[in-house]
Design a protein around this motif. Structure first.
Motif, PDB file in Angstrom:
ATOM      1  N   MET A   1      27.881 -36.468 -36.153  1.00 42.48           N
ATOM      2  CA  MET A   1      27.573 -36.372 -34.938  1.00 42.48           C
ATOM      3  C   MET A   1      26.874 -37.594 -34.097  1.00 42.48           C
ATOM      4  O   MET A   1      25.573 -36.976 -33.333  1.00 42.48           O
ATOM      5  CB  MET A   1      26.015 -35.363 -35.451  1.00 42.48           C
ATOM      6  CG  MET A   1      26.717 -34.043 -35.394  1.00 42.48           C
ATOM      7  SD  MET A   1      27.977 -33.259 -34.392  1.00 42.48           S
ATOM      8  CE  MET A   1      26.272 -32.751 -33.597  1.00 42.48           C
ATOM      9  N   TYR A   2      26.741 -38.518 -34.535  1.00 50.92           N
ATOM     10  CA  TYR A   2      26.180 -39.861 -34.450  1.00 50.92           C
ATOM     11  C   TYR A   2      27.322 -40.077 -32.651  1.00 50.92           C
ATOM     12  O   TYR A   2      27.046 -41.388 -32.623  1.00 50.92           O
ATOM     13  CB  TYR A   2      26.165 -41.642 -35.042  1.00 50.92           C
ATOM     14  CG  TYR A   2      25.634 -41.046 -36.619  1.00 50.92           C
ATOM     15  CD1 TYR A   2      24.498 -39.916 -36.787  1.00 50.92           C
ATOM     16  CD2 TYR A   2      25.518 -41.847 -36.932  1.00 50.92           C
ATOM     17  CE1 TYR A   2      23.992 -39.561 -38.225  1.00 50.92           C
ATOM     18  CE2 TYR A   2      24.939 -41.680 -38.531  1.00 50.92           C
ATOM     19  CZ  TYR A   2      23.899 -40.611 -38.627  1.00 50.92           C
ATOM     20  OH  TYR A   2      23.219 -39.939 -39.127  1.00 50.92           O
TER      21      TYR A   2
ATOM     22  N   GLY B   1      31.315 -53.029 -30.792  1.00 53.61           N
ATOM     23  CA  GLY B   1      31.506 -52.097 -31.034  1.00 53.61           C
ATOM     24  C   GLY B   1      29.889 -52.417 -32.790  1.00 53.61           C
ATOM     25  O   GLY B   1      29.920 -51.096 -33.400  1.00 53.61           O
ATOM     26  N   ASP B   2      30.294 -53.762 -32.656  1.00 50.92           N
ATOM     27  CA  ASP B   2      29.113 -54.026 -33.686  1.00 50.92           C
ATOM     28  C   ASP B   2      27.571 -52.968 -33.467  1.00 50.92           C
ATOM     29  O   ASP B   2      27.136 -53.483 -34.678  1.00 50.92           O
ATOM     30  CB  ASP B   2      29.051 -55.686 -33.847  1.00 50.92           C
ATOM     31  CG  ASP B   2      29.953 -56.160 -34.473  1.00 50.92           C
ATOM     32  OD1 ASP B   2      31.119 -55.567 -35.152  1.00 50.92           O
ATOM     33  OD2 ASP B   2      30.241 -57.007 -34.369  1.00 50.92           O
ATOM     34  N   GLU B   3      27.788 -53.262 -31.961  1.00 53.41           N
ATOM     35  CA  GLU B   3      26.108 -52.840 -31.986  1.00 53.41           C
ATOM     36  C   GLU B   3      25.859 -50.845 -32.038  1.00 53.41           C
ATOM     37  O   GLU B   3      24.646 -50.965 -32.665  1.00 53.41           O
ATOM     38  CB  GLU B   3      25.663 -53.703 -30.466  1.00 53.41           C
ATOM     39  CG  GLU B   3      25.698 -54.699 -30.171  1.00 53.41           C
ATOM     40  CD  GLU B   3      25.516 -54.781 -28.944  1.00 53.41           C
ATOM     41  OE1 GLU B   3      24.535 -56.011 -28.382  1.00 53.41           O
ATOM     42  OE2 GLU B   3      25.687 -54.293 -28.231  1.00 53.41           O
ATOM     43  N   ILE B   4      27.245 -50.607 -31.916  1.00 48.51           N
ATOM     44  CA  ILE B   4      26.994 -49.306 -32.174  1.00 48.51           C
ATOM     45  C   ILE B   4      26.854 -48.505 -33.777  1.00 48.51           C
ATOM     46  O   ILE B   4      26.717 -47.837 -33.744  1.00 48.51           O
ATOM     47  CB  ILE B   4      28.830 -48.561 -31.512  1.00 48.51           C
ATOM     48  CG1 ILE B   4      28.581 -48.690 -30.152  1.00 48.51           C
ATOM     49  CG2 ILE B   4      28.777 -47.325 -31.819  1.00 48.51           C
ATOM     50  CD1 ILE B   4      29.612 -47.841 -29.357  1.00 48.51           C
TER      51      ILE B   4
ATOM     52  N   ASP C   1      23.567 -35.837 -31.240  1.00 46.47           N
ATOM     53  CA  ASP C   1      22.884 -36.269 -32.047  1.00 46.47           C
ATOM     54  C   ASP C   1      21.964 -37.010 -33.036  1.00 46.47           C
ATOM     55  O   ASP C   1      23.097 -37.378 -34.238  1.00 46.47           O
ATOM     56  CB  ASP C   1      22.288 -35.112 -33.071  1.00 46.47           C
ATOM     57  CG  ASP C   1      20.877 -35.236 -33.687  1.00 46.47           C
ATOM     58  OD1 ASP C   1      20.067 -35.618 -33.890  1.00 46.47           O
ATOM     59  OD2 ASP C   1      20.814 -33.416 -33.948  1.00 46.47           O
ATOM     60  N   MET C   2      22.162 -38.359 -32.701  1.00 44.20           N
ATOM     61  CA  MET C   2      22.131 -39.907 -33.686  1.00 44.20           C
ATOM     62  C   MET C   2      21.283 -39.861 -34.496  1.00 44.20           C
ATOM     63  O   MET C   2      21.272 -40.820 -35.512  1.00 44.20           O
ATOM     64  CB  MET C   2      21.180 -40.922 -32.796  1.00 44.20           C
ATOM     65  CG  MET C   2      22.791 -41.362 -31.440  1.00 44.20           C
ATOM     66  SD  MET C   2      24.053 -42.167 -32.407  1.00 44.20           S
ATOM     67  CE  MET C   2      23.039 -43.726 -32.948  1.00 44.20           C
ATOM     68  N   GLN C   3      20.039 -38.487 -34.653  1.00 40.02           N
ATOM     69  CA  GLN C   3      18.932 -38.664 -35.875  1.00 40.02           C
ATOM     70  C   GLN C   3      19.624 -37.543 -36.858  1.00 40.02           C
ATOM     71  O   GLN C   3      19.151 -36.713 -37.313  1.00 40.02           O
ATOM     72  CB  GLN C   3      18.618 -38.451 -35.423  1.00 40.02           C
ATOM     73  CG  GLN C   3      16.942 -39.657 -35.334  1.00 40.02           C
ATOM     74  CD  GLN C   3      17.465 -39.687 -33.429  1.00 40.02           C
ATOM     75  OE1 GLN C   3      17.961 -38.754 -33.262  1.00 40.02           O
ATOM     76  NE2 GLN C   3      17.860 -41.077 -33.178  1.00 40.02           N
ATOM     77  N   ASN C   4      20.959 -37.367 -36.454  1.00 44.59           N
ATOM     78  CA  ASN C   4      21.494 -35.696 -37.310  1.00 44.59           C
ATOM     79  C   ASN C   4      22.081 -36.291 -38.779  1.00 44.59           C
ATOM     80  O   ASN C   4      22.039 -37.520 -38.908  1.00 44.59           O
ATOM     81  CB  ASN C   4      23.242 -35.381 -37.073  1.00 44.59           C
ATOM     82  CG  ASN C   4      23.414 -33.861 -37.156  1.00 44.59           C
ATOM     83  OD1 ASN C   4      24.015 -33.191 -38.406  1.00 44.59           O
ATOM     84  ND2 ASN C   4      22.787 -32.991 -36.101  1.00 44.59           N
TER      85      ASN C   4
ATOM     86  N   ASN D   1      19.148 -44.331 -30.100  1.00 39.60           N
ATOM     87  CA  ASN D   1      19.860 -43.983 -29.770  1.00 39.60           C
ATOM     88  C   ASN D   1      20.303 -45.069 -29.506  1.00 39.60           C
ATOM     89  O   ASN D   1      19.256 -46.026 -29.146  1.00 39.60           O
ATOM     90  CB  ASN D   1      18.934 -42.926 -28.876  1.00 39.60           C
ATOM     91  CG  ASN D   1      18.875 -42.407 -29.048  1.00 39.60           C
ATOM     92  OD1 ASN D   1      19.631 -40.950 -29.632  1.00 39.60           O
ATOM     93  ND2 ASN D   1      17.541 -40.823 -28.588  1.00 39.60           N
ATOM     94  N   SER D   2      21.147 -45.101 -27.945  1.00 39.19           N
ATOM     95  CA  SER D   2      21.534 -46.001 -26.948  1.00 39.19           C
ATOM     96  C   SER D   2      20.875 -46.555 -26.053  1.00 39.19           C
ATOM     97  O   SER D   2      20.453 -45.410 -25.790  1.00 39.19           O
ATOM     98  CB  SER D   2      23.173 -45.703 -27.246  1.00 39.19           C
ATOM     99  OG  SER D   2      23.439 -46.192 -25.737  1.00 39.19           O
ATOM    100  N   PRO D   3      20.911 -47.145 -25.516  1.00 37.96           N
ATOM    101  CA  PRO D   3      19.432 -47.963 -24.283  1.00 37.96           C
ATOM    102  C   PRO D   3      20.098 -47.270 -23.035  1.00 37.96           C
ATOM    103  O   PRO D   3      19.438 -46.720 -22.150  1.00 37.96           O
ATOM    104  CB  PRO D   3      19.838 -49.097 -24.807  1.00 37.96           C
ATOM    105  CG  PRO D   3      20.299 -49.867 -25.795  1.00 37.96           C
ATOM    106  CD  PRO D   3      21.295 -48.601 -26.508  1.00 37.96           C
TER     107      PRO D   3
END
Length: 808
Positions: free
Chosen positions: A434-435, A379-382, A426-429, A391-393
């Protein structure tokens, strides 16, 4: 948009012959200016300009009014404007209506041309024929002859829209209309040209006789205005189900992809209308993790109320039960019981968990289509990666790998907290919703409705929109904090190819001096700051009911609060006002004293018992109940003063007052104890030719026969729960609690009629306030909660007596 960009836009818009002022206004609106620039490009005029003001204005209309769900056909409309097939705004409006229904589906050339009147030629003879038919509708000809030229301008607009006239040339239509009017009325006379005389204002007495407002008091006018507001339909703002093919939202992407303008296709809408019959279908979707509060009452009013407004409309009660660790059967039972108490009857009671199998299948479908992946971030990493828009690895792991891991998660072979299923968004939205939201997480917990079948549970973000679609909801109504989630709501339905309900957000209902956050309410209850979820100081519906608020009063308040997107922080007296109105209507009158002061009527015999008739609804009904009075009575201690004062109507030495429903007494003295406190007031019964101004309430004494003796009571008086009006602005909100929010008055005495009262009954204790019988009532002591005071005011402690007795 920079000043340079704005200047370029103004120049571009002026190049198609737009008025300079209009061009400048258009350039300041970023969204509209982008649309207009695209339309000019489609018209091929970006570099050449357009020396045709009429066509330029038509392009402007296309940019502003073109239906967003039919953008695939915008190029054709622009081509037809430039080619001369579409010459008027009326033609454009006809085409827009057709395209709005069509959406992005294939266009029928014949239907399109018919909708826009393309190729239709309206001759002068056609307009003349239409004029004759027009005068024959609804007695317009006779009306025209009576009102003559005063009516001519008013009829012109309706005539323009009559029959084929909407496709006619405007100048020819106007000249033909004027000529035909002249044929009917002849030239204008002197009377036609004279200005109409202004009507003189009627006198007040005339207004009163004719039902006007001239003689009405401010209070009568205020009540009339409130009644008009209540009769207005707050649900009229919502579109019809058959209109649900407009663009719901636009989802932009950070990587240059074409924005998604999400709407239902015509085929999707037609299929939906066929399945539902086009009826209104709403849902009230509480999460069973606490008790319902006043904000939920507003949601019920909107959800159930919209369905009830339309024939065949239905509303689900749906438990949004996706988090098994926060939900309890207690809350589920409470919600269903409170919904019924509020007067709403669900069409069906459903649970999000009823759809867990379907939701799981759809999650698998998303993985297979490349729209979801299994992620091992904590959760903390997200949270950290979302802050950095990284983006997630595991975002690009193979589909087969995610499918295998998701199945292992379902089987309980993956530890809790070590994996989630996330939607590939879209992690850059620009919109944080939208993350790559979580769709599923692992929880080894028994679900209160689904049992032990699952050890993975869908998130709210994945479940809510999908279940709305599965249950054929026409209008998904929610509070404004969900507005940023529109993008994710519709993105998911688009990806899954599901029907899309209308989403409409409204403002939360907040009240001064209180809280309605479930988290804060839960803290107040679990930490013992209040006596439970139904503590009458809380704005939970259970608390309001225990306090004596009726469901009718609460619904009336919700209606009065309106359905708006504006922030709402209501003063408490607004809610009290609706309670007072209804309790005045239904609350039978009783006598009782909160802080008894003993009175001896010295010229009445020791064993005297006189029966008096008290009114159940004074001034409204002749119904009465019986009370007994003897030598001793109790009055409110604030209804006695050792010295008389001006504008004081209570007891004082040498002064005469009326005991309500009984007789007049004159104070002849009083006794004090060692501390100086008055313990006994001595009076004499007197006969008076004219009733005194002061009228005070009383109860009989314990020396009367058993059936006439007073009832012992504990009275609970409530003040604001928090000192600050806007508790949401207070950092340490618990320290803001009002230490005097509850005052318990022991030793109160009530009239014997109270013995018949049952738990939950409401009364008006005359001159004191409105009260409700509390569940803590025992055989020996009745407990009453004060609902509201008799008059609109801030909360008051004790009896607000002012000058003592009421004036008769």
């Amino acid at each position: 948009m920079t000043n340079g960009d704005t200047s370029q836009m103004v120049a571009l818009f002026e190049s198609i012959s737009l008025d300079a002022k209009l061009a400048k206004q258009s350039a300041t609106n970023a969204k509209f200016s982008q649309n207009l620039a695209q339309v000019i490009e489609l018209a091929g005029c970006t570099s050449t300009g357009l020396d045709d003001r009429k066509r330029g204005n038509l392009l402007y209309t296309v940019a502003g009014k073109f239906p967003p769900n039919a953008l695939a056909h915008r190029a054709k409309v622009v081509a037809d404007v430039m080619g001369g097939d579409l010459k008027t705004n009326a033609q454009l409006d006809g085409c827009f209506e057709y395209l709005k229904r069509l959406g992005g589906e294939a266009l029928s050339e014949a239907e399109y041309r018919e909708a826009g009147g393309i190729g239709v030629v309206v001759s002068e003879a056609d307009i003349e024929k239409a004029f004759d038919a027009f005068l024959g509708t609804g007695g317009l000809g006779e009306r025209l002859r009576q009102e003559r030229y005063r009516l001519v301008p008013k009829l012109l607009k309706d005539f323009r829209d009559f029959g084929v006239n909407k496709w006619a040339d405007g100048r020819v239509l106007k000249s033909t209309y004027d000529r035909k009017v002249l044929d009917v009325l002849g030239p204008k006379t002197e009377a036609d040209s004279a200005k109409p005389k202004k009507k003189k204002a009627k006198k007040k007495e005339d207004d009163a006789g004719a039902g006007g407002n001239g003689s009405k008091s401010k209070e009568e006018l205020r009540r009339e205005e409130e009644e008009n507001q209540r009769n207005a339909d707050p649900h009229a703002i919502f579109a019809k189900p058959e209109e649900n093919n407009a663009v719901h939202t636009t989802v932009n992407f950070s990587d240059g992809r074409e924005p998604l303008r999400i709407s239902n296709t015509k085929a999707e809408l037609d299929r939906y209308l066929k399945e539902t019959g086009g009826r209104y279908m709403t849902r009230f979707p509480p999460e069973p993790n606490g008790y319902l509060h006043l904000g939920h009452a507003k949601a019920m009013f909107i959800d159930f109320g919209l369905a009830a407004k339309h024939e065949g409309g239905v509303c689900y009660l749906r438990y949004d039960d996706t988090n098994p660790t926060a939900e309890k059967t207690e809350y589920i039972k409470h919600i269903e019981e409170i919904v019924a108490w509020m007067g709403w009857k669900p069409w069906k009671v459903t649970y999000s968990s009823d759809h867990f199998d379907t939701l799981h299948a759809l999650a698998v479908k998303m993985i297979k289509s490349g729209h979801a992946y299994v992620c091992h971030q904590t959760g903390d990493e997200i949270s950290e990666y979302r802050e950095l828009k990284k983006n997630s690895p595991w975002r690009d792991r193979p589909v087969e790998e995610s499918l295998e891991l998701f199945e292992r998660m379902r089987l309980g072979l993956v530890d809790e907290g070590t994996a989630t299923l996330r939607m590939k968004m879209d992690m850059q939205n620009e919109n944080f919703n939208m993350y790559d939201l979580i769709a599923y997480r692992i929880k080894f917990a028994t679900h209160p409705h689904a049992g032990d079948k699952w050890c993975i549970y869908p998130s709210y973000d994945f479940t809510h929109c999908v279940v709305d679609s599965l249950e054929n909801i026409s209008h998904s109504l929610c509070t404004l904090e969900f507005e940023p989630r529109r993008a994710s709501y519709y993105w998911l339905l688009q990806v899954l190819g599901l029907y899309k309900p209308v989403v409409w957000e409204y403002s939360r209902l907040n009240m001064e001096h209180n809280v309605m956050s479930k988290r804060k309410l839960n803290r107040l209850v679990t930490d013992g700051h209040v006596r439970g979820w139904d503590d009458p100081r809380l704005l939970t519906l259970a608390g309001l009911r225990r306090r004596g608020y009726t469901s009718k009063a609460i619904n009336s308040f919700c209606r009065d609060s309106g359905i708006t997107k504006n922030d709402q922080l209501f003063p408490y007296h607004k809610l009290e006002h609706h309670a007072r109105n209804h309790l005045d209507e239904i609350g039978e009158r009783r006598l009782g004293v909160l802080r008894p002061l003993k009175v001896v009527i010295e010229n009445v015999a020791e064993d005297a018992v006189e029966l008096v008739q008290s009114k159940v609804f004074p001034g409204r009904s002749e119904a009465t109940y019986e009370q007994a009075i003897g030598r001793y009575v109790y009055v409110e201690e604030t209804d006695f003063r050792e010295k008389d004062q001006k504008n004081y109507y209570g007891m004082a030495p040498g002064k005469t007052v009326m005991l309500r429903y009984a007789f007049a007494v004159k104070c002849v003295g009083f006794d004090k104890d060692e501390s100086g406190r008055v313990t006994l007031v001595r009076c004499e019964r007197v006969e008076v030719a004219k009733a005194p101004k002061g009228v005070i309430h009383w109860v009989g004494s314990e020396r009367l026969p058993a059936e006439h003796r007073p009832v012992k009571a504990e009275i609970r008086l409530y003040d604001y729960l928090f000192n600050s009006a806007d508790v949401g602005e207070v950092d340490d909100w618990l320290s803001d609690m009002n230490e005097n929010s509850l005052e318990v008055v022991t030793g109160a005495l009530l009239g014997p009629k109270f013995r018949e009262a049952k738990i939950g009954d409401v009364f008006q204790m005359e001159r004191v306030g409105y009260f409700c019988v509390d569940p803590d009532t025992t055989e020996n002591t009745m407990v009453l909660n004060r609902t509201v005071t008799l008059k609109e005011s801030v909360f008051t402690k004790g009896v607000k007596s002012g000058g003592g007795a009421s004036r008769k």
